[in-house]
Structures are given as C-alpha cells and as structure tokens.
Design an enzyme around this catalytic site. Structure first.
Site, PDB file in Angstrom:
ATOM      1  N   ARG A 350       0.863  -1.189   0.000  1.00  0.00           N
ATOM      2  CA  ARG A 350       0.000   0.000   0.000  1.00  0.00           C
ATOM      3  C   ARG A 350       0.894   1.231   0.000  1.00  0.00           C
ATOM      4  NH1 ARG A 350      -2.135  -0.777   6.188  1.00  0.00           N
ATOM      5  NH2 ARG A 350      -0.082  -0.886   7.089  1.00  0.00           N
ATOM      6  N   HIS A 466      -8.870  36.861  19.500  1.00  0.00           N
ATOM      7  CA  HIS A 466      -7.695  37.720  19.385  1.00  0.00           C
ATOM      8  C   HIS A 466      -6.422  36.901  19.520  1.00  0.00           C
ATOM      9  CE1 HIS A 466      -4.565  40.428  20.963  1.00  0.00           C
ATOM     10  NE2 HIS A 466      -5.080  41.275  20.064  1.00  0.00           N
ATOM     11  N   GLU A 756     -17.910  42.998   4.151  1.00  0.00           N
ATOM     12  CA  GLU A 756     -17.980  42.247   5.413  1.00  0.00           C
ATOM     13  C   GLU A 756     -19.337  42.397   6.104  1.00  0.00           C
ATOM     14  OE1 GLU A 756     -14.848  43.679   8.018  1.00  0.00           O
ATOM     15  OE2 GLU A 756     -14.923  45.646   7.110  1.00  0.00           O
ATOM     16  N   GLY A 777     -14.069  40.457   3.882  1.00  0.00           N
ATOM     17  CA  GLY A 777     -13.713  40.371   5.297  1.00  0.00           C
ATOM     18  C   GLY A 777     -14.624  39.336   5.923  1.00  0.00           C
ATOM     19  N   ASN A 779     -14.382  37.463   8.425  1.00  0.00           N
ATOM     20  CA  ASN A 779     -14.558  37.332   9.880  1.00  0.00           C
ATOM     21  C   ASN A 779     -15.862  38.011  10.281  1.00  0.00           C
ATOM     22  OD1 ASN A 779     -12.048  36.212   9.849  1.00  0.00           O
ATOM     23  ND2 ASN A 779     -10.995  38.040  10.581  1.00  0.00           N
TER      24      ASN A 779
HETATM   25  C1  PEP Z   1     -12.767  40.535   8.593  1.00  0.00           C
HETATM   26  O1  PEP Z   1     -13.764  41.003   9.121  1.00  0.00           O
HETATM   27  O2  PEP Z   1     -12.766  39.476   7.964  1.00  0.00           O
HETATM   28  C2  PEP Z   1     -11.495  41.214   8.721  1.00  0.00           C
HETATM   29  C3  PEP Z   1     -10.427  40.768   8.082  1.00  0.00           C
HETATM   30  O3  PEP Z   1     -11.435  42.258   9.574  1.00  0.00           O
HETATM   31  P1  PEP Z   1     -11.203  42.165  11.150  1.00  0.00           P
HETATM   32  O4  PEP Z   1     -10.925  40.756  11.482  1.00  0.00           O
HETATM   33  O5  PEP Z   1     -10.059  43.083  11.400  1.00  0.00           O
HETATM   34  O6  PEP Z   1     -12.492  42.672  11.660  1.00  0.00           O
HETATM   35 MG    MG Z   2     -13.718  43.094   9.806  1.00  0.00          MG
END
Ligand code: PEP
Ligand code: MG
Length: 885
Positions: A350, A466, A756, A777, A779
């Site tokens: 394998r 963070h 975003e 963005g 996030n």
């Molecule tokens: C996001 O919102 O994807 C982004 C990159 O901004 P931050 O994480 O700084 O809000």
């Molecule tokens: Mg952002």
C-alpha cells in the site's frame, strides 16, 4: 448489488485490480494487482464490500449465492496450493483479513491459521513438523477466540507465561512441541469456561465465524470512533480477504517482516524495514520480540543479524519485488512479506504513510527519477504537511503527560514557564527566560506579552479569537478556548483536574493538537531544505490565485515575503495605534473635544504612520499593499483600569470624573456593529484624511528617493450603503489629489472596499461601479451572516461551538454555509457592473484549504492569510487549479 461477490486471485491471474478499491478494499485490490504483476502472492479471494453493506442492511445475513461462490473459490485455492481445506492429510490453512477502502490501522480483525483442529493439526505435523503444527494451532485458538468468540487474549497470554516459566525459557519460540500441545489443551478449557461452549472443530464453521467477525468488526466501537475522527463514511464497509496461509514460523529458514521502499521519516531513497525469523506477522506488530533490520541501511547502529546476510536469496527477491512495486505504483510503498522455507511471499502493499519532510523529498525525487510529473508531485503533498514543515513540533519519541485540551488555534509547539500577565512575560523575556502566557483571553494590549512568549494558552475564545489570530500572525503556537483550565489570577495559578499549575511551573503546549502538557517536551525543527524550495517552485508555476499576507509590521511583512507572499492583502492600521509610544496620542485624538484638538493629536500620530507605511512598502518592493483605514470602535483604544484612567486624566489635564463620563459615552454596547469602520470615517473625516495623507506621502517619497515601485490600495472598511462609500471615496481622492499636487508626481493607487456586511454583498453591483477592488472580510461577514456575535476576545461563542449546538466552526471553509453563498452572489453581482474588479479575501478563512479551492472556483484574484500560512496557501491554490482541470 452486483452479481459478483467473490474475486479470485492466484497464479498470475486476478479478477480484481488496483482500481477496484471501493469494491475490494485497499488490501484486496492490491493483492489482485500484485498477483497480476506476477509477484509471489499466496492465492486467495476477496469478498466484496458490497457483501458487508448487505450484511448490515439485512440483519447480518449474507446474500444468496455467497456460500457457493466462496466454496468454488476455495476449490481453486486448493488446486493451486495442492492441499485441501478441512482435510486431515496435508490440510489447507487460511488467513482471513479485513480491508476497507482506506487503511484503518489496527481497527479491524484478522484470523490466521484457520482450518486447524485436533485432526488437521496431525496432518500439518506430518507435512511439516510437530512443533510448528502445535505453535500454529495454539496461535489459531488464541486469535480466533479473541476475535470471533470474544475471549480476551490475556487468559492465553497468562498460560503461555506460566508455561515459559515452567520450561525455564525466555521466549515463545523456545517452547517445545510438548509444551505447545499442553497449551492447546489448556486453551480449549479456557474457551469452554469463558463461553460455555467447546472450541469449534469444524473448519467450515470456523471460516464463517471468522468472516462474520471481520464484517462485524466494521461496527466495533473503536472502528466507529476511528471513522468519526477521520471522516470515513459509515456505509463504505470492509472487504474480507481469504488467502492460503504461508508460514514464517516453520523454522529458522522462515521469516516475516514489513518494509518501506523509501525511508518514511526522511524520504531518503533507501530500502528500509524490519523482520523476525521464525515468526508470524502479529509477532512483529505485538512487540514481543525485537525485530531485526532487513539490511545495514535500516540498522541505525543495531548489531542484529540483517536479512540480506541471513537469507540472501530471499532478500534479493524482495529487493527485485519492491522495485517492481515502486515502479508500478509510482509511489513509496509499505509492504508486508513472509519467507517460508527460503521462498518469498508478498502479503500486502500500500502507499506508505510518511512525515511531511519525507512527503516533499519523495515527491521531488520521483519527479527527477521521471516516475511522476511535477503536477503529480504537487498533489502528493498535503497543505497540512506544508504547515507542519513550517513549525517546530513535539519530538514524538518523548513521553508526554497531557493535562488539558483546548482548540488547536495556531500550530507549533513550545515549552516555558507559566506566567499570567503580559508585563511579566516581557520582564522574563528580558532575562532570557522562555514563558507561556496563560490568560482568560488576550486583548490588543497583550501584543507585547504575546510577542515575548513562546506560546499562548487561553481559557476562553475560539479559532478567531484575538489570541488565535494574533498568534497565527506571529507564527507562535496557541491553544485557545481551553475551558477546562481554571485560572486564578489572584493566586497566580491555574487548576485542571487534579493538577495545580503555579506561576513558574513549566508546561508545554501543542498548537497543532490543542494539547496542554505537564513539563518540558523537546521539539524538533523541520528545516526548509532544497527539496522544499524546488517543490514550491513547481507549486507556483501551476497556480493562478495569488497569495498575499495579512501583516502590519515591517517584521511580519518581511516574514511574509520570505514565505513568498505576493503583496499585503490586509494591513490593519489600528494595530499601529496600540504601540506604547503612540497610544497616548491616539487617546488624545479620541477624547478631543473639538476638531482642532483632534487634528492636533492626529498630527502627532501622522509621522509615525507614515514611517510605518514606508517600511512596509520598502519590504514589499512593488508588490501591492492593501491598507485598511481605521476600523475598530474607538473605545478599544481607551483605558479600562482605574490607575490607567487616573494617569490619563492627569496627562489630559482633566479630572478623573470628567474622563470617566466621556469614556461612558464612547462605550459601544455592541462593539461589532456600533460606531466603527467607515462610520468613524463619516463622523471624523480628519482621521481618514491623516491616514490617507500618510499613505500617499510615504509612497511618493519612496518612489522619489528609493526608486522602486509602490502600489498602494486604500481600503475603506465596513461599508453597508453606497452613500457611505461614495462620500468616503470622495474624501480619500481629495486628499490624494492634494498630496500628488504637492509632491509633483504621478502614482498609481486604487481605492476599494471590504465586503464584510451581508448588505454589502447584496449591493455589490452598485459598489463595484465605484470600487477598484473588493476584499471579503469574512470574519465579520461570518458572524453577521450566522448571527453570532464575537465577545470582547473576538471569539464566536466558544462554548456553543464546543458543545456542537452550532454546527459550524466559523473558522472552517466558506463553502459550507450561507457565508459562501453570499460571497458567490456578491462576485456575480459585482462583475455585472465591473468585469475586471479585483477580488480577494482577507478574513481568517483566506488560509483555509477548502476555502482557497472555493475562491479559486469563483475566480478570485488572491487570498490573503497570516504570513506563516502563505506557503500552505500557495500549495492549496496550486492544488485547486489542478483539481479544477
Ligand atoms: C474581517 O472582518 O474578515 C477582517 C479581516 O477584519 P477584522 O478581522 O479586522 O475585523
Ligand atoms: Mg472586519
């Protein structure tokens, strides 16, 4: 279900082939393939995975016709081997092995030496010798009882141990025929005691018992959890391989072993393996005896007899065979073999598992050997392996005491003294101490402490907290959301289970697994060698997506460049505001009562911002740099603790109470949706004006004095309405024009926006008419789409996600949830009004492999991720392109 349920192989012919893994399992498909290649494989047959599926769908009943097909296949095996199953004289013995589509090591069952009973053992003794016959018989009873009858092996092991003591010998292989015979009698008594039934003597009954047991082992608890962990579908099922036994335990001219066609840990091109004389396969695995190296290259200093010396003929045959296999499969193989009376038999081949280093090395070598193409090489290394190469990892030879497990938030491993504050981390760093920063969560004020630490452990926060985001950016290990640890800042300790870990105690964290380990565990560094560089050159030739980095310090930008970033996709300017030397001016700016005061404070920040931008442009040497204007709500920059407030009031020449009142007005009830991003730009145009001037002046001066191109992309964050964008773009352009006129220079720069907010996706067509680029963005877009808010630490309700209530890990690929749909809709709408709009992503998902594939599909121009993920993203992008073709 197909009519054919049983696939025969033997004497150079096979009904299956390597392509039939789904039906025959990996082992069965490869046994068939090896047979067709003319390699010495004991004859046998594979009962297909479809039979397994039928077995589970029909209350453990077999499909009709199976018995007849098995019977017929056994007749064929008998003819080839020249022995008969269930016959006393010269009996045929069988091995019964599982084999799913993908290997599930050790998860399912095997029975060897099947067909032995009180009569056939006599025949075997006559055909071979008595000791061997009874050794095989006791092995069979032991294995069959364990696997099929559910009698735990330790009963038998205890009896063997007693017998060894009685006979005063050290190993099983020294037990006499008489001892083994006695053991067989004892074993049968155990079976009667434990099951209330005698051990089955009838070979047909043994055979079907074993087949059922193998099928049933697909559903064993350990196999089920293995599949869950490795995401293997439940309905795949296992095949059963029934094969004529060959014996590695027939005497001193017999052996059994495993080998790799190349070194699986370094990738070196050397044949590498271990074997045992006079033994059966499970002895190697069980670790009862120490296996010997097959050749001097595998010896690693061992003085044990090597196979090439001991059995040169069989070894030469093995070498020839492995070369045939590697050439045929065009990949490193992991093989199992048995030597019976000097003759070699192949039991398995394998694709061999390998370390990340070896994966790259083997792929590169095989291209050079013209075994595979560069494209194939690219597909042979996983992005996860590249990730491993970039970070130190724990030395696997070292024992570890895991005391807790959190989220694997940033890969790599590190040990150090526990500290509970950033100040302390920085203090100890100055004394050259290595520390692990342990916090409930981290905030922008902890940047210095995080930088001074070897790794970060937080009790709260998720994969986008963070701590996680910053640690990934720094390339430092981080375990986040480790909810089981109980931090007591006051007493400077944390508790978990029975452990109390105090400040100064040493712990180790593994950011790739989320493990928190007591004490120091050594790490090993993987270095990026010539092979890796060459491999990455091919990767770059085949991808169309560009890869940028999210970075805002000259240091991070430099790291990003060395990892091959083709620009900065997100420079978060607020990170430049947090530095100790600047925060006071920033606070003055925020707390200013008038525009004039604010401008005065901004003038203090201006030269620093400008120098930052210059340094970044300098490192990027003409690659595009996307600079985002100020984004977070202002209160993030303000002091929180009483002493901090008192000292700021003193500096501002105001009272503590006045300052506190002002702070209250600035407090955001919903920081993620409040007065932030472009809304700040609308309220306080002078902030963005200062930033834009700093960007443009930096660019102009660099072009004039350092004579290399600069490509700034000015990004306005958090747009939700066309009017916001229009207003701010006009502001930006006004400043730009002024600066260019003052500087008497032309410069190409663009203005665009972040997408975003869900509404921005819906009005993407309108925005695209005015924007040169979009950067998703994701996030913010993810949290707003899912309706999950981040807490102060930036994490998405970690407990919720941990408990599996919310079925989405917000860090995971975009294409799995509504977020991806919004992104795709926005692209489609944007391109309707602006065909050539530049599109990228800068949220955390930008470094995620399947998100990259998704972005490639949507025709993105680039993805942007933390510097340390850049090589991973480059590979993922190349693989996405190749897969799409
Ligand atoms: C996001 O919102 O994807 C982004 C990159 O901004 P931050 O994480 O700084 O809000
Ligand atoms: Mg952002």
């Amino acid at each position: 279900m197909s009519d054919k349920k049983v696939f025969f192989f033997g004497e150079g012919k096979a009904e299956g082939s390597r392509e039939m893994k789904n039906l025959l399992g990996g082992k069965g498909a490869n046994l068939a393939e090896m047979t067709s290649l003319g390699l010495p494989v004991p004859p046998g047959f594979t009962i297909s995975t479809e039979v397994c599926t039928h077995f589970y769908l029909n209350k453990q009943q077999y499909p009709s016709g199976l018995e007849a097909a098995v019977h017929e296949a056994i007749l064929k095996v008998e003819k080839i081997v020249g022995a008969k199953f269930a016959q006393q004289d010269n009996p045929l013995l069988l091995s019964i092995r599982s084999g799913a589509r993908v290997s599930m090591p050790g998860m399912m069952d095997t029975v060897l030496n099947l067909g032995l009973n009180d009569e056939t053992v006599l025949g075997l003794a006559k055909a071979a010798d008595e000791r061997f016959a009874y050794d095989s018989y006791r092995r069979f009873i032991q294995m069959y009882s364990d696997v099929v009858l559910g009698v735990s092996s330790h009963h038998f092991e205890n009896l063997i141990e007693q017998e060894r003591r009685r006979e005063n010998v050290e190993s099983d292989s020294e037990l006499s025929a008489k001892s083994l015979k006695a053991l067989v009698t004892e074993f049968k008594k155990v079976v009667l005691m434990e099951t209330g039934k005698t051990f089955p003597m009838e070979p047909q009954q043994q055979l079907w018992g074993a087949i059922s047991a193998v099928f049933s082992s697909w559903d064993s608890a350990r196999a089920v959890s293995y599949r869950r962990i490795h995401k293997i579908p439940e309905d795949w099922g296992t095949a059963v391989n029934v094969q004529a036994m060959v014996f590695g335990n027939m005497g001193e001219d017999c052996a059994t072993g495993v080998a790799f066609t190349r070194d699986p840990s370094t990738g070196d091109k050397r044949f590498f393996g271990e074997y045992l004389v006079n033994a059966q396969g499970e002895d190697v695995v069980a670790g009862i005896r120490t296996p010997c190296p097959i050749n001097s290259e595998s010896a690693n200093g061992s003085q044990l007899a090597t196979l090439d010396v001991l059995m040169p003929k069989a070894y030469a045959e093995l070498v020839k065979t492995y070369q045939v296999l590697e050439k045929h499969y065009r990949d490193m193989q992991d093989i199992e073999f048995t030597i019976q009376k000097g003759k070699l038999y192949m039991l398995q081949t394998r694709t061999g598992k390998r370390t990340a280093n070896a994966a790259v090395r083997i792929a590169v070598d095989m291209v050079k050997e013209k075994l595979i193409s560069p494209k194939e090489a690219i597909m042979r290394v996983t992005p996860a392996q590249v990730e491993q190469l970039l970070h130190p990892r724990l030395d696997p030879r070292h024992k570890k005491e895991v005391i807790a497990k959190g989220l694997p938030a940033s890969p790599g491993a590190a040990s150090g003294e526990v500290v509970f504050s950033s100040e302390e981390a920085e203090e100890l760093k100055k004394k050259n101490k290595k520390v692990i920063l342990v916090r409930h969560e981290t905030s922008p004020e902890d940047i210095g402490g995080m930088d001074a630490s070897e790794g970060i452990l937080t009790a709260l926060g998720g994969m986008t907290s963070h701590a996680a985001v910053v640690a990934r950016g720094m390339g430092k290990p981080c375990v986040a959301g480790c909810g089981v640890i109980n931090i007591d800042y006051k007493n400077q300790l944390f508790k978990v289970a029975q452990y109390v870990i105090r400040k100064g105690d040493i712990i180790t964290i593994d950011g790739a697994t989320g493990e928190v380990i007591l004490g120091h565990v050594p790490t090993i560094n993987s270095q990026l060698d010539e092979f890796f560089k060459e491999f990455m050159q091919w990767v770059d030739e085949y991808r169309s997506l560009k890869v940028r980095a999210n970075a805002e310090t000259p240091h991070d930008v430099k790291v990003a460049r060395t990892f091959g970033a083709e620009g900065v996709g997100l420079c978060r300017t607020e990170h430049m505001f947090f530095e100790e030397s600047r925060i006071l001016a920033v606070r003055e700016m925020i707390l200013a009562d008038s525009k004039k005061q604010r401008e005065a404070a901004l003038q203090k920040i201006f030269p620093m911002q400008k120098e930052d931008f210059k340094a970044i442009f300098r490192e990027m040497k003409g690659w595009p740099v996307t600079i985002r204007l100020l984004d977070p709500p202002l209160h993030e920059f303000l002091p929180k603790t009483e002493p901090e407030i008192v000292s700021l009031a003193r500096v501002l020449n105001t009272s503590k109470e006045t300052l506190q009142a002002k702070l209250r007005t600035l407090h955001e009830f919903n920081p993620m949706l409040g007065h932030r991003g472009c809304r700040l730009g609308v309220s306080f145009p002078e902030i963005y004006a200062m930033q834009v001037r700093a960007i443009l002046e930096a660019a102009c001066e660099l072009i004039k004095k350092e004579d290399h191109p600069v490509e700034p992309e000015i990004m306005i964050p958090f747009i939700g309405a066309l009017a916001e964008y229009r207003l701010l773009k006009a502001d930006v352009l006004e400043v730009c024009e002024k600066v260019l006129a003052e500087q008497r220079i032309t410069l190409s720069f663009t203005v665009g926006t972040m997408i975003e907010i869900p509404r921005a996706c819906l009005i993407a067509d309108q925005l695209a008419e005015e924007a040169a680029f979009f950067s998703f963005g994701t996030n913010d877009l993810t949290q707003m789409t899912l309706g999950l808010s981040r807490d102060d630490s930036g994490s998405f309700l970690p407990l919720y996600v941990e408990k599996g209530i919310y079925p989405i890990d917000p860090f995971v690929s975009l294409d799995q949830e509504g977020v991806g749909e919004l992104v795709s809709l926005a692209c489609e709408r944007a391109r309707k009004t602006n065909k050539s709009i530049k599109i990228g992503i800068c949220g955390e998902q930008g470094g995620d492999t399947s998100t990259i594939e998704f972005c490639n599909r949507l025709g993105f121009n680039y993805v942007s991720c933390s510097p340390f993920r850049v090589p991973v993203a480059r590979l993922a992008a190349a693989q996405a392109t190749l897969k799409a073709k």
